[in-house]
Design a protein around this motif. Structure first.
Motif, PDB file in Angstrom:
ATOM      1  N   ARG A 180       0.833  -1.204   0.000  1.00  0.00           N
ATOM      2  CA  ARG A 180       0.000   0.000   0.000  1.00  0.00           C
ATOM      3  C   ARG A 180       0.866   1.252   0.000  1.00  0.00           C
ATOM      4  NH1 ARG A 180      -1.337   3.086   4.244  1.00  0.00           N
ATOM      5  NH2 ARG A 180      -1.052   1.453   5.824  1.00  0.00           N
ATOM      6  N   LEU A 181       1.900   1.265   0.827  1.00  0.00           N
ATOM      7  CA  LEU A 181       2.809   2.407   0.857  1.00  0.00           C
ATOM      8  C   LEU A 181       3.505   2.591  -0.490  1.00  0.00           C
ATOM      9  CD1 LEU A 181       4.427   1.899   4.382  1.00  0.00           C
ATOM     10  CD2 LEU A 181       2.796   3.686   3.721  1.00  0.00           C
ATOM     11  N   ASP A 182       3.873   1.470  -1.109  1.00  0.00           N
ATOM     12  CA  ASP A 182       4.508   1.531  -2.425  1.00  0.00           C
ATOM     13  C   ASP A 182       3.582   2.175  -3.445  1.00  0.00           C
ATOM     14  OD1 ASP A 182       6.477   0.988  -4.416  1.00  0.00           O
ATOM     15  OD2 ASP A 182       5.365  -0.796  -5.007  1.00  0.00           O
ATOM     16  N   LEU A 183       2.292   1.819  -3.409  1.00  0.00           N
ATOM     17  CA  LEU A 183       1.313   2.407  -4.322  1.00  0.00           C
ATOM     18  C   LEU A 183       1.156   3.900  -4.060  1.00  0.00           C
ATOM     19  CD1 LEU A 183      -0.866   2.159  -6.496  1.00  0.00           C
ATOM     20  CD2 LEU A 183      -2.496   1.512  -4.688  1.00  0.00           C
ATOM     21  N   GLN A 184       1.031   4.275  -2.795  1.00  0.00           N
ATOM     22  CA  GLN A 184       0.894   5.692  -2.454  1.00  0.00           C
ATOM     23  C   GLN A 184       2.103   6.489  -2.943  1.00  0.00           C
ATOM     24  OE1 GLN A 184      -1.178   4.592   1.852  1.00  0.00           O
ATOM     25  NE2 GLN A 184       0.247   6.283   1.756  1.00  0.00           N
ATOM     26  N   ARG A 185       3.280   5.935  -2.752  1.00  0.00           N
ATOM     27  CA  ARG A 185       4.494   6.652  -3.111  1.00  0.00           C
ATOM     28  C   ARG A 185       4.681   6.726  -4.618  1.00  0.00           C
ATOM     29  NH1 ARG A 185       8.004   3.767   1.791  1.00  0.00           N
ATOM     30  NH2 ARG A 185       7.125   5.085   3.455  1.00  0.00           N
ATOM     31  N   LEU A 186       4.240   5.687  -5.318  1.00  0.00           N
ATOM     32  CA  LEU A 186       4.315   5.701  -6.773  1.00  0.00           C
ATOM     33  C   LEU A 186       3.394   6.778  -7.341  1.00  0.00           C
ATOM     34  CD1 LEU A 186       5.321   4.390  -9.416  1.00  0.00           C
ATOM     35  CD2 LEU A 186       3.363   2.832  -9.265  1.00  0.00           C
ATOM     36  N   ILE A 187       2.206   6.896  -6.791  1.00  0.00           N
ATOM     37  CA  ILE A 187       1.220   7.869  -7.277  1.00  0.00           C
ATOM     38  C   ILE A 187       1.664   9.298  -6.983  1.00  0.00           C
ATOM     39  CG2 ILE A 187      -1.140   8.719  -6.970  1.00  0.00           C
ATOM     40  CD1 ILE A 187      -1.987   5.815  -6.468  1.00  0.00           C
ATOM     41  N   THR A 188       2.213   9.506  -5.784  1.00  0.00           N
ATOM     42  CA  THR A 188       2.552  10.871  -5.356  1.00  0.00           C
ATOM     43  C   THR A 188       3.958  11.299  -5.756  1.00  0.00           C
ATOM     44  OG1 THR A 188       3.334  10.074  -3.191  1.00  0.00           O
ATOM     45  CG2 THR A 188       1.002  10.668  -3.376  1.00  0.00           C
ATOM     46  N   GLY A 189       4.772  10.350  -6.260  1.00  0.00           N
ATOM     47  CA  GLY A 189       6.152  10.692  -6.593  1.00  0.00           C
ATOM     48  C   GLY A 189       7.002  10.939  -5.362  1.00  0.00           C
ATOM     49  N   TRP A 190       6.639  10.292  -4.265  1.00  0.00           N
ATOM     50  CA  TRP A 190       7.310  10.458  -2.975  1.00  0.00           C
ATOM     51  C   TRP A 190       8.785  10.094  -3.042  1.00  0.00           C
ATOM     52  CZ3 TRP A 190       9.865   6.806  -0.035  1.00  0.00           C
ATOM     53  CH2 TRP A 190      10.074   7.084   1.317  1.00  0.00           C
ATOM     54  N   SER A 191       9.586  10.750  -2.227  1.00  0.00           N
ATOM     55  CA  SER A 191      10.981  10.342  -2.047  1.00  0.00           C
ATOM     56  C   SER A 191      11.310  10.469  -0.565  1.00  0.00           C
ATOM     57  CB  SER A 191      11.929  11.215  -2.872  1.00  0.00           C
ATOM     58  OG  SER A 191      11.876  12.557  -2.439  1.00  0.00           O
ATOM     59  N   PRO A 192      12.311   9.733  -0.077  1.00  0.00           N
ATOM     60  CA  PRO A 192      12.655   9.753   1.349  1.00  0.00           C
ATOM     61  C   PRO A 192      12.908  11.152   1.857  1.00  0.00           C
ATOM     62  CG  PRO A 192      13.818   7.990   0.245  1.00  0.00           C
ATOM     63  CD  PRO A 192      13.157   8.802  -0.832  1.00  0.00           C
ATOM     64  N   ASP A 193      12.538  11.382   3.119  1.00  0.00           N
ATOM     65  CA  ASP A 193      12.658  12.701   3.729  1.00  0.00           C
ATOM     66  C   ASP A 193      13.652  12.628   4.882  1.00  0.00           C
ATOM     67  OD1 ASP A 193      12.149  15.352   4.404  1.00  0.00           O
ATOM     68  OD2 ASP A 193      10.604  14.782   5.836  1.00  0.00           O
ATOM     69  N   ILE A 194      14.629  13.513   4.879  1.00  0.00           N
ATOM     70  CA  ILE A 194      15.609  13.548   5.968  1.00  0.00           C
ATOM     71  C   ILE A 194      15.892  14.990   6.336  1.00  0.00           C
ATOM     72  CG2 ILE A 194      16.747  11.472   5.125  1.00  0.00           C
ATOM     73  CD1 ILE A 194      19.093  13.492   4.389  1.00  0.00           C
ATOM     74  N   GLU A 195      16.563  15.138   7.461  1.00  0.00           N
ATOM     75  CA  GLU A 195      17.058  16.446   7.832  1.00  0.00           C
ATOM     76  C   GLU A 195      18.409  16.675   7.160  1.00  0.00           C
ATOM     77  OE1 GLU A 195      17.254  16.707  12.027  1.00  0.00           O
ATOM     78  OE2 GLU A 195      15.100  16.438  12.322  1.00  0.00           O
ATOM     79  N   LEU A 196      18.717  17.923   6.867  1.00  0.00           N
ATOM     80  CA  LEU A 196      19.999  18.239   6.232  1.00  0.00           C
ATOM     81  C   LEU A 196      21.132  17.779   7.122  1.00  0.00           C
ATOM     82  CD1 LEU A 196      21.083  19.695   3.698  1.00  0.00           C
ATOM     83  CD2 LEU A 196      21.298  21.746   5.100  1.00  0.00           C
ATOM     84  N   ALA A 197      22.182  17.214   6.517  1.00  0.00           N
ATOM     85  CA  ALA A 197      23.331  16.704   7.264  1.00  0.00           C
ATOM     86  C   ALA A 197      23.938  17.803   8.131  1.00  0.00           C
ATOM     87  CB  ALA A 197      24.374  16.160   6.303  1.00  0.00           C
ATOM     88  N   ALA A 198      24.624  17.410   9.165  1.00  0.00           N
ATOM     89  CA  ALA A 198      25.210  18.344  10.121  1.00  0.00           C
ATOM     90  C   ALA A 198      26.214  19.260   9.433  1.00  0.00           C
ATOM     91  CB  ALA A 198      25.884  17.568  11.242  1.00  0.00           C
TER      92      ALA A 198
ATOM     93  N   VAL B  66      25.105   8.919   5.984  1.00  0.00           N
ATOM     94  CA  VAL B  66      24.559   7.866   5.116  1.00  0.00           C
ATOM     95  C   VAL B  66      23.173   8.257   4.625  1.00  0.00           C
ATOM     96  CG1 VAL B  66      23.722   5.481   5.076  1.00  0.00           C
ATOM     97  CG2 VAL B  66      25.931   6.009   6.129  1.00  0.00           C
ATOM     98  N   GLU B  67      22.330   8.736   5.536  1.00  0.00           N
ATOM     99  CA  GLU B  67      20.988   9.177   5.153  1.00  0.00           C
ATOM    100  C   GLU B  67      21.073  10.282   4.105  1.00  0.00           C
ATOM    101  OE1 GLU B  67      18.072   8.111   5.784  1.00  0.00           O
ATOM    102  OE2 GLU B  67      18.118   6.969   7.641  1.00  0.00           O
ATOM    103  N   GLY B  68      22.008  11.201   4.296  1.00  0.00           N
ATOM    104  CA  GLY B  68      22.169  12.297   3.348  1.00  0.00           C
ATOM    105  C   GLY B  68      22.543  11.811   1.961  1.00  0.00           C
ATOM    106  N   LYS B  69      23.408  10.827   1.898  1.00  0.00           N
ATOM    107  CA  LYS B  69      23.809  10.296   0.596  1.00  0.00           C
ATOM    108  C   LYS B  69      22.643   9.621  -0.113  1.00  0.00           C
ATOM    109  CE  LYS B  69      28.762   9.800   1.474  1.00  0.00           C
ATOM    110  NZ  LYS B  69      29.229  10.600   0.315  1.00  0.00           N
ATOM    111  N   PHE B  70      21.837   8.860   0.621  1.00  0.00           N
ATOM    112  CA  PHE B  70      20.644   8.264   0.014  1.00  0.00           C
ATOM    113  C   PHE B  70      19.707   9.355  -0.495  1.00  0.00           C
ATOM    114  CE2 PHE B  70      21.856   4.292   1.984  1.00  0.00           C
ATOM    115  CZ  PHE B  70      21.234   3.322   1.219  1.00  0.00           C
ATOM    116  N   HIS B  71      19.461  10.343   0.344  1.00  0.00           N
ATOM    117  CA  HIS B  71      18.492  11.389   0.021  1.00  0.00           C
ATOM    118  C   HIS B  71      18.924  12.213  -1.190  1.00  0.00           C
ATOM    119  CE1 HIS B  71      15.441  14.455   0.768  1.00  0.00           C
ATOM    120  NE2 HIS B  71      16.386  15.366   0.664  1.00  0.00           N
ATOM    121  N   TYR B  72      20.150  12.719  -1.170  1.00  0.00           N
ATOM    122  CA  TYR B  72      20.573  13.628  -2.231  1.00  0.00           C
ATOM    123  C   TYR B  72      20.924  12.897  -3.515  1.00  0.00           C
ATOM    124  CZ  TYR B  72      20.174  17.250   1.206  1.00  0.00           C
ATOM    125  OH  TYR B  72      19.648  18.110   2.131  1.00  0.00           O
TER     126      TYR B  72
END
Length: 662
Positions: free
Chosen positions: A202-220, A638-644
Motif C-alpha cells: 500500500r505504501l509503495d502504491l501511495q508513493r508511486l502515485i505521489t512521486g514520494w521520495s525519502p525525507d531527511i534532515e539536512l546533514a550536520a 549515510v541518510e544524506g547520501k541516500f536522500h541527495y
C-alpha cells in the motif's frame, strides 16, 4: 448472538484469511520475525478486513460474493507472487516494476518449475479464496448493509488503521524502525517484516502515485568533528580546488562550481537545499595515482553474478590472473540494491545510490550524466561503445545506455549472438572487439549475462556447455553449475586479453570489472559451501572482488574498505579526468579520505568498524565501544547520501549546475 455472528461472518472470514496469508508468508520467507512487527501487521490486517467488508456491504448477494472472491484472490496473488519473486531475486517487486512490464516473465520456465516444487505452499496462499468459491455461499452472508452500518464499518476501519499508526509511533523513531519505514524511508525487506506485506505494498502504491521520495534532515554542518574526512580550511572554502598544507599545495578533484552563489540565486527551496548540501561536502584530494593511466583505453565490465567463488586457478585461470596481477582490493563490497542487476549496474556506472521503488537507470535516461565514463571520455575523442549479450530493451537499457554517451548494441539491435539462455559472453567478445580495438583511444562498456541464474545443468545453456570443466570440483551440483557459468566469462576475458595483445594495446588498456550483485541465485547452504564457512549475512555476504588491471603493472594490495560506489571516482582519478568529487556518493579509493561503505539497509563500514542498522549495533575494529554521537553522525551522513542521490535523479540536478557546459 448467533445471528450477529452470522451477519458478520464475512468480516471474520476476511480477517482470518488475511492473517493466515501473512503468517504463511512470514514463516516461508523470514527465518526470524520481528515480534513487534507481527503485532503491527496484524492491526493493519484488521483494518484491511474492515475495509473489504465495508466495500462488500454496498452490494447484494451475488455481486458481493464475486467482489469478495476478487478481493481475496488479489490478496492471495500478491502474497504468492511476492513469495516467488523474493525466492528468485532476494527482494520484493515494486509496483513500478509491474507497471513497466516486469522482467520476470523471461524466467517463466524457472518460475513454472519453482511453482511446481512449492505447489503445496502456493496452495496455502490461495486456500482461503478457493474455500470461499466452493463453500462461501453456504457458510457466509453476502448482503448490502444500511447506511448506519456502512458508516460503522468505515469508522471501525479508520479506528483500526489509527491504532496501527499509533503502534508505529510506539516503536520509536530510530532508523529502520516501523516509524522510519512507514513515514520517512523505503526499504521493502525490512518494511515487510516490521509493517507487513500488504501495508508495504500500500505504501509503495501511495508513493508511486505521489512521486514520494525519502525525507531527511539536512546533514550536520561542516565543522562537526564526525565528518568522515577533514573539514576544509577557510582558504579551501574560497578555492575548493587547492589549499596549502605545511607549504605544500593540495589539489582537489573539483570543478569550478560556486555552490554558495548558486544557493543565493536559487528560488526553488529543494534546489537551494541541494546547493547548500554539496557546498559542505568535503572533496577528495588528488594523489600519487592521479592521472597514472591518463590517455589509456578503458574497458569497463559489469559481470552478471560474479563473485570470489568464481575464481579458481585451474578452472578460471584468466580471472585468477586478473585478480592477482592487478590492484588487489581485499575489502571490496558489492551491496545488493532494490532492482538487483539494474541498480547494481547503475551504481557501478554512475557513482550514485539508486532511488528505491523505481528503475533508477531507466529514469536517468532523460538526465544529463557528466561523470559516467562514456560521456567523460567521449569529450576526449574516445570511441565509446557499449554491449550487452541479452535483450536490447531489458531494464530499459535502450534508454539509459545511449544517454551515457555510448553507441549501444545488444541482442535485437546490432549484436548478432546466438539466442540461448543465458547467452555467451565469449561470443559477445568475438563479435564486438573488431568494432573498436583499432580505433584509438577507445572506451568500451560490457554488461555480461553468462553468469545468470538459475544455477543448474538443465535449463542453463552456459552451465550445460561448460559442465565437463567443473565436474571434478569437490562441490555440490548447484555450486559446480554456478562456476560453470563463470567459466564463460573467464573464456571471454582470455579472448579479450589475447586480442589486446595482438593489437599491441594491452599495456595501454585499463580493465575494470565488478559484479552487479552477489550470486543470490545460489542457496545459502551453497554459498556457505563455496566459502568454506557460514557466511555472515549483513556484511560478509556482499564482500566481493573488484578487478582493476593493465598489463605490466605491479600488483598492489589495497586494504581500504571500498564499494562499487567508488568505482567511477577511482577510475576518473586514475585517468586524470576532470570531475567533481563532491557530486558523487562514492570516493576515489586511492585518496586519503576516510572510507565509507554503504548498504541498502543503511548499515555502513568505516575505518572504525561496522554498524549494523538492523540490530543497531556497532562492531569496532579495536574492540572498544563507539560513541553514540559518532554512530548518529555517520548515520546522518549515510541518510544524506541516500536522500541527495535520489534528488539528483529526480531533479536532473547535474543539468542544472552544468547547463552552460553541455
Amino acid at each position: 448472538m448467533r445471528k450477529v455472528l452470522k451477519a458478520d461472518s464475512l468480516f471474520f472470514y476476511f480477517f482470518i484469511s488475511l492473517l493466515w496469508m501473512e503468517v504463511i508468508f512470514r514463516v516461508s520467507v523470514m527465518k526470524q520475525s520481528y515480534s513487534f512487527g507481527i503485532l503491527i501487521s496484524c492491526i493493519f490486517v484488521l483494518s484491511l478486513a474492515f475495509l473489504f467488508f465495508f466495500l462488500c456491504s454496498f452490494f447484494k448477494r451475488k455481486a458481493g460474493f464475486f467482489l469478495s472472491i476478487f478481493l481475496l484472490g488479489l490478496s492471495s496473488f500478491i502474497y504468492a507472487s511476492q513469495f516467488i519473486y523474493f525466492k528468485f531475486f532476494r527482494t520484493y517487486y515494486s509496483l513500478y516494476s509491474v507497471s513497466n512490464g516486469g522482467q520476470i516473465v523471461e524466467f517463466w520456465r524457472d518460475i513454472a518449475a519453482f511453482a511446481g516444487k512449492h505447489s503445496i505452499l502456493l496452495f496455502l496462499f490461495f486456500a482461503p479464496v478457493l474455500f470461499l468459491i466452493v463453500f462461501g455461499k453456504k457458510m457466509l452472508v453476502f448482503k448490502s448493509c444500511s447506511t448506519v452500518n456502512k458508516l460503522s464499518l468505515a469508522c471501525c476501519a479508520l479506528f483500526a488503521h489509527g491504532t496501527g499508526i499509533a503502534a508505529v509511533y510506539a516503536g520509536g523513531k530510530a532508523p529502520n524502525s516501523a516509524y522510519d519505514l512507514y513515514f520517512k524511508n523505503s526499504y521493502p525487506q525490512l518494511s515487510v517484516e516490521r509493517l507487513g506485506l500488504l501495508t508495504t505494498m500500500r505504501l509503495d502504491l501511495q508513493r508511486l502515485i505521489t512521486g514520494w521520495s525519502p525525507d531527511i534532515e539536512l546533514a550536520a554542518p561542516r565543522d562537526s568533528k564526525y565528518i568522515p574526512t577533514p573539514a576544509p580550511s577557510d582558504k579551501a572554502k574560497e578555492d575548493p580546488n587547492e589549499r596549502e598544507t605545511s607549504g605544500k599545495i593540495v589539489e582537489y578533484n573539483t570543478m569550478d562550481i560556486d555552490f554558495t552563489q548558486l544557493a543565493a540565486n536559487e528560488k526553488n527551496h529543494q534546489l537551494k537545499e541541494m546547493h547548500q548540501y554539496f557546498e559542505q561536502v568535503q572533496p577528495t584530494a588528488k594523489n600519487e595515482y592521479t592521472g597514472k593511466y591518463k590517455g589509456y583505453n578503458l574497458i569497463l565490465i559489469t559481470a552478471e553474478g560474479f563473485s570470489p567463488y568464481a575464481i579458481h586457478k585451474g578452472v578460471t585461470p584468466t580471472l585468477y590472473k586478473l585478480v592477482n596481477s592487478g590492484f588487489q582490493f581485499t575489502n571490496f563490497y558489492n551491496p545488493i540494491w532494490g532492482v538487483s542487476t539494474s541498480d547494481g549496474e547503475y551504481v557501478a556506472c554512475t557513482g550514485l545510490i539508486p532511488k528505491n521503488g523505481v528503475w533508477s537507470f531507466k529514469q536517468s535516461g532523460k538526465n544529463y550524466l557528466p561523470f559516467v565514463m562514456g560521456n567523460q571520455l567521449q569529450k576526449l575523442d574516445y570511441k565509446t561503445m557499449a554491449f550487452h549479450d541479452h535483450s536490447y530493451t531489458y531494464y530499459g537499457r535502450n534508454i539509459s545506455h545511449p544517454n551515457m554517451g555510448y553507441i549501444y548494441k545488444a541482442l535485437g539491435n546490432g549484436l548478432d549472438v546466438k539466442k540461448t539462455w543465458p547467452e555467451s559472453d565469449l561470443e559477445m567478445m568475438e563479435k564486438t572487439i573488431p568494432e573498436f580495438i583499432h580505433n584509438l583511444p577507445f572506451h568500451t562498456y560490457y554488461m555480461t549475462v553468462s553468469g545468470h541464474m538459475q544455477y543448474s545443468f538443465t535449463g542453463n545453456y552456459i552451465a550445460h556447455k561448460n559442465k565437463n570443466l567443473v565436474q571434478d570440483l569437490p562441490y555440490s551440483e548447484q555450486a559446480k553449475a554456478y562456476i560453470a557459468t563463470q567459466v564463460e566469462l573467464d573464456r571471454a576475458l582470455k579472448y579479450l586479453l589475447d586480442q589486446l595483445e595482438e593489437a599491441g594495446v594491452a599495456d595501454k588498456t585499463l580493465i575494470a570489472l565488478s559484479p552487479d550483485h552477489y550470486p543470490y541465485g545460489l542457496d545459502m547452504k551453497t554459498i556457505n559451501e563455496l566459502a568454506g564457512h557460514t557466511v555472515e549475512k549483513n556484511f560478509e555476504l556482499f564482500k566481493s572482488t573488484f578487478i582493476l588491471y593493465t598489463k605490466g603493472m605491479k600488483p598492489t594490495t589495497v586494504t581500504k574498505p571500498i564499494s562499487s560506489l567508488d568505482i567511477i571516482p577511482t577510475i576518473s582519478n586514475l585517468l586524470g579526468l576532470e570531475y567533481d568529487s563532491r557530486l558523487l556518493m562514492g570516493q576515489d579509493a586511492f585518496s586519503n579520505a576516510s572510507p565509507l561503505v554503504i548498504f541498502l539497509n543503511k548499515s555502513f563500514i568505516t575505518d572504525k568498524g561496522k554498524y549494523n542498522a538492523v540490530t543497531n549495533t556497532f562492531i569496532t575494529n579495536n574492540g572498544k565501544t563507539a560513541a553514540d554521537e559518532y554512530i548518529k553522525r555517520m548515520s546522518a551522513i549515510v541518510e544524506g547520501k541516500f536522500h541527495y542521490s535520489a534528488k539528483i535523479l529526480e531533479t536532473d540536478y547535474y543539468r542544472k549546475i552544468f547547463s552552460g557546459n553541455q
